[in-house]
Scaffold this motif. Structure first.
Motif, PDB file in Angstrom:
ATOM      1  N   ASP A 113      -3.580  -4.358  -7.966  1.00 20.68           N
ATOM      2  CA  ASP A 113      -4.378  -5.210  -7.090  1.00 20.68           C
ATOM      3  C   ASP A 113      -4.130  -6.689  -7.380  1.00 20.68           C
ATOM      4  OD1 ASP A 113      -5.395  -3.019  -5.847  1.00 20.68           O
ATOM      5  OD2 ASP A 113      -7.435  -3.226  -6.602  1.00 20.68           O
ATOM      6  N   PHE A 114      -3.949  -6.999  -8.666  1.00 19.47           N
ATOM      7  CA  PHE A 114      -3.663  -8.388  -9.030  1.00 19.47           C
ATOM      8  C   PHE A 114      -2.311  -8.825  -8.470  1.00 19.47           C
ATOM      9  CE2 PHE A 114      -1.807 -11.520 -11.985  1.00 19.47           C
ATOM     10  CZ  PHE A 114      -2.737 -12.536 -11.841  1.00 19.47           C
TER      11      PHE A 114
ATOM     12  N   ILE B  88      -8.211  -4.621  -2.261  1.00 22.59           N
ATOM     13  CA  ILE B  88      -8.257  -5.220  -3.600  1.00 22.59           C
ATOM     14  C   ILE B  88      -9.675  -5.076  -4.156  1.00 22.59           C
ATOM     15  CG2 ILE B  88      -8.046  -7.373  -4.910  1.00 22.59           C
ATOM     16  CD1 ILE B  88      -5.927  -8.278  -2.961  1.00 22.59           C
ATOM     17  N   THR B  89      -9.783  -4.637  -5.387  1.00 16.39           N
ATOM     18  CA  THR B  89     -11.084  -4.345  -5.972  1.00 16.39           C
ATOM     19  C   THR B  89     -11.985  -5.578  -6.050  1.00 16.39           C
ATOM     20  OG1 THR B  89     -12.196  -3.532  -7.973  1.00 16.39           O
ATOM     21  CG2 THR B  89     -10.115  -4.691  -8.274  1.00 16.39           C
ATOM     22  N   TRP B  90     -13.289  -5.342  -5.884  1.00 17.41           N
ATOM     23  CA  TRP B  90     -14.273  -6.415  -5.982  1.00 17.41           C
ATOM     24  C   TRP B  90     -14.326  -6.989  -7.390  1.00 17.41           C
ATOM     25  CZ3 TRP B  90     -17.051  -8.863  -2.274  1.00 17.41           C
ATOM     26  CH2 TRP B  90     -17.032  -8.288  -1.001  1.00 17.41           C
ATOM     27  N   ARG B  91     -13.921  -6.210  -8.380  1.00 21.77           N
ATOM     28  CA  ARG B  91     -13.928  -6.708  -9.753  1.00 21.77           C
ATOM     29  C   ARG B  91     -12.943  -7.855  -9.943  1.00 21.77           C
ATOM     30  NH1 ARG B  91     -12.894  -1.542 -13.367  1.00 21.77           N
ATOM     31  NH2 ARG B  91     -11.590  -1.026 -11.545  1.00 21.77           N
TER      32      ARG B  91
ATOM     33  N   MET C 164      -6.532 -15.549   4.996  1.00 22.41           N
ATOM     34  CA  MET C 164      -6.155 -14.933   3.727  1.00 22.41           C
ATOM     35  C   MET C 164      -7.312 -14.168   3.097  1.00 22.41           C
ATOM     36  SD  MET C 164      -5.004 -16.838   0.183  1.00 22.41           S
ATOM     37  CE  MET C 164      -6.694 -17.414  -0.090  1.00 22.41           C
ATOM     38  N   VAL C 165      -8.482 -14.803   3.066  1.00 17.78           N
ATOM     39  CA  VAL C 165      -9.659 -14.163   2.454  1.00 17.78           C
ATOM     40  C   VAL C 165     -10.040 -12.899   3.219  1.00 17.78           C
ATOM     41  CG1 VAL C 165     -12.111 -14.440   1.964  1.00 17.78           C
ATOM     42  CG2 VAL C 165     -10.522 -16.315   1.479  1.00 17.78           C
ATOM     43  N   GLY C 166     -10.079 -12.982   4.547  1.00 14.41           N
ATOM     44  CA  GLY C 166     -10.430 -11.812   5.337  1.00 14.41           C
ATOM     45  C   GLY C 166      -9.478 -10.657   5.116  1.00 14.41           C
ATOM     46  N   MET C 167      -8.184 -10.946   5.043  1.00 16.52           N
ATOM     47  CA  MET C 167      -7.207  -9.883   4.877  1.00 16.52           C
ATOM     48  C   MET C 167      -7.182  -9.365   3.443  1.00 16.52           C
ATOM     49  SD  MET C 167      -4.190 -11.168   7.477  1.00 16.52           S
ATOM     50  CE  MET C 167      -3.404  -9.559   7.562  1.00 16.52           C
ATOM     51  N   MET C 168      -7.569 -10.195   2.480  1.00 15.09           N
ATOM     52  CA  MET C 168      -7.708  -9.697   1.113  1.00 15.09           C
ATOM     53  C   MET C 168      -8.821  -8.658   1.022  1.00 15.09           C
ATOM     54  SD  MET C 168      -7.239 -12.865  -1.526  1.00 15.09           S
ATOM     55  CE  MET C 168      -5.617 -13.516  -1.943  1.00 15.09           C
ATOM     56  N   PHE C 169      -9.935  -8.920   1.692  1.00 12.44           N
ATOM     57  CA  PHE C 169     -11.053  -7.987   1.649  1.00 12.44           C
ATOM     58  C   PHE C 169     -10.676  -6.638   2.253  1.00 12.44           C
ATOM     59  CE2 PHE C 169     -14.080 -11.762   1.454  1.00 12.44           C
ATOM     60  CZ  PHE C 169     -14.339 -11.557   0.108  1.00 12.44           C
ATOM     61  N   ILE C 170      -9.910  -6.651   3.351  1.00 13.42           N
ATOM     62  CA  ILE C 170      -9.556  -5.400   4.017  1.00 13.42           C
ATOM     63  C   ILE C 170      -8.387  -4.702   3.327  1.00 13.42           C
ATOM     64  CG2 ILE C 170      -7.837  -6.289   5.627  1.00 13.42           C
ATOM     65  CD1 ILE C 170     -10.642  -3.814   6.472  1.00 13.42           C
ATOM     66  N   SER C 171      -7.681  -5.420   2.450  1.00 16.25           N
ATOM     67  CA  SER C 171      -6.493  -4.849   1.804  1.00 16.25           C
ATOM     68  C   SER C 171      -6.835  -3.805   0.752  1.00 16.25           C
ATOM     69  CB  SER C 171      -5.673  -5.968   1.153  1.00 16.25           C
ATOM     70  OG  SER C 171      -6.368  -6.505   0.035  1.00 16.25           O
TER      71      SER C 171
ATOM     72  N   THR D 215       0.828  -1.208   0.000  1.00 16.03           N
ATOM     73  CA  THR D 215       0.000   0.000   0.000  1.00 16.03           C
ATOM     74  C   THR D 215       0.863   1.259   0.000  1.00 16.03           C
ATOM     75  OG1 THR D 215      -1.738  -1.175   1.216  1.00 16.03           O
ATOM     76  CG2 THR D 215      -1.831   1.234   1.232  1.00 16.03           C
ATOM     77  N   LYS D 216       1.952   1.249   0.765  1.00 13.21           N
ATOM     78  CA  LYS D 216       2.838   2.423   0.826  1.00 13.21           C
ATOM     79  C   LYS D 216       3.525   2.683  -0.511  1.00 13.21           C
ATOM     80  CE  LYS D 216       5.328   1.110   4.312  1.00 13.21           C
ATOM     81  NZ  LYS D 216       6.396   1.134   5.349  1.00 13.21           N
ATOM     82  N   LYS D 217       3.856   1.607  -1.219  1.00 12.29           N
ATOM     83  CA  LYS D 217       4.584   1.763  -2.480  1.00 12.29           C
ATOM     84  C   LYS D 217       3.673   2.103  -3.643  1.00 12.29           C
ATOM     85  CE  LYS D 217       8.244  -1.492  -1.145  1.00 12.29           C
ATOM     86  NZ  LYS D 217       8.871  -2.807  -1.438  1.00 12.29           N
TER      87      LYS D 217
END
Length: 385
Positions: A145-146, A188-191, A179-186, A134-136
């Protein structure tokens, strides 16, 4: 602002109180299990108390010495240490096999299950990974996001591969939920997330349907019959009441026998194998009834709520990611464990956090709570950076 920072330096006593209540319920349930089940000669209650003391010491160490900077600096080292422990279980002398699973290291008297500790190590490492990305990344795109999606997936799949070699499906599912929970909060777009997880859900649903309607198709695809027996014994336990379906049928009967107010402490109507461990919820439901089960579930919801409050109050992304991982871990553990004992989900070897007997599970869950308490306690230092 000064008052807010001073208040955030205090320990979150609400979380401590809830965890203490859960641990006390667990101690009581293990004691009751020892009264109703002579499956083992080991004194589980004493051992659980010892592990609880050790876990409390670990919480103190994490809160006092693993602040924002230290967690950032050691995140990947902790992850690497967790992988090393997972490899160590395959060592000829140190590794210990139980019930067909090569998942422990140590001796028969004192041993740990590295996969339980890996949960907290993975949470910290993923939080560091997401925060660095996120910082970079100045501008979020599908491409960036991918890249983050791939990095999170790879970091999670490495320990999952080692754990699956240990024949431990339950812990692998916990890591996936983290992993799934942290992906959602990261962010990453829903698309990207929707088609990926939608496709996985569709494949899983299709496999379950094939297990029920056309097992021959799965056999033709290369699956062995024993690989989907877990699903058939879940959906149709009555087909094998003395074999694969026996544990589930006994569990449902034991919980149902408690009715509203329970049958009383030590009620011995139905013996359940592993009722001190993965099936300890049968003790809660049978002895304390629907009311006791509801009290336990409410405590878990309160714990999750308080952890979410910590993430929102301190407003520091790295800590928020950690809190999200801990919430995902707790939520999946409770959902899967309770769900499997009442027949809503397939049976997997997942303990009920803070309740089930198990030193490694206790250490792993208390480590996760230590991370949350550290976030609350050390937030002011991070704010000043």
């Amino acid at each position: 602002m000064k008052q807010s920072r001073e208040s955030s330096t205090k320990l979150d006593y609400s979380i401590i109180l809830i965890v203490m209540c859960l641990c006390l319920i667990g101690i009581a349930a293990i004691y009751i299990a020892s009264l109703t089940n002579n499956q083992y000669a080991i004194d589980f209650l004493i051992r659980q108390l010892v592990w609880l003391v050790v876990g409390t010491i670990i919480i103190i160490i994490i809160v006092k010495y693993f602040d924002y900077d230290r967690l950032q600096q050691t995140a990947y080292y902790l992850y690497s240490f967790g992988l090393f422990l997972l490899l160590l279980v395959f060592a000829p002398v140190i590794g210990i096999e139980r019930k067909g699973a090569q998942s422990w290291v140590g001796t028969e008297a004192i041993n740990i299950q590295p996969s339980e500790l890996m949960k907290s190590f993975l949470i910290v490492a993923l939080a560091k990974l997401i925060w660095d990305h996120t910082k970079k990344t100045q501008t979020r795109t599908i491409k960036t996001d991918f890249h983050l999606f791939v990095k999170i997936s790879l970091m999670t799949l490495v320990p999952i591969a080692l754990i699956m070699l240990q024949s431990d499906l339950g812990t692998s599912l916990v890591l996936i939920s983290i992993m799934v929970g942290m992906m959602f909060i990261s962010g990453i777009t829903w698309r990207l997330l929707l088609p990926v997880f939608g496709g996985i859900a569709a494949i899983g649903t299709t496999l379950i349907i094939l297990v029920i309607k056309s097992p021959a198709t799965l056999t033709a695809l290369g699956f062995e019959k024993y690989q989907f027996n877990r699903i058939t014994s879940w959906l149709e336990p009555e087909q094998d009441p003395l074999g694969a379906g026996m544990q589930l049928l006994k569990s449902i009967r034991a919980i149902g026998s408690g009715e509203i107010h329970g049958s009383g402490i030590g009620y011995e109507a139905i013996e359940i194998p592993e009722n001190h461990n993965d099936f300890i919820f049968t003790i809660i439901g049978g002895d304390f009834g629907f009311v006791g089960a509801c009290v336990l579930i409410v405590l878990y919801f309160l714990l999750v709520y308080q952890i979410i409050r910590v993430a929102l109050d301190i407003g520091i992304p790295f800590y928020s990611y950690i809190c999200t991982g801990v919430v995902a871990m707790i939520f999946f553990h409770v959902l899967q464990n309770v769900g499997m004992t009442i027949g809503m989900l397939p049976i997997t070897g997942i303990p009920l956090l803070f309740i089930s007997y198990g030193g490694s599970a206790m250490l792993g869950s208390l480590m996760a709570i230590g991370l949350v308490l550290s976030a609350r306690y050390n937030a002011p230092k991070a704010m000043d950076l």
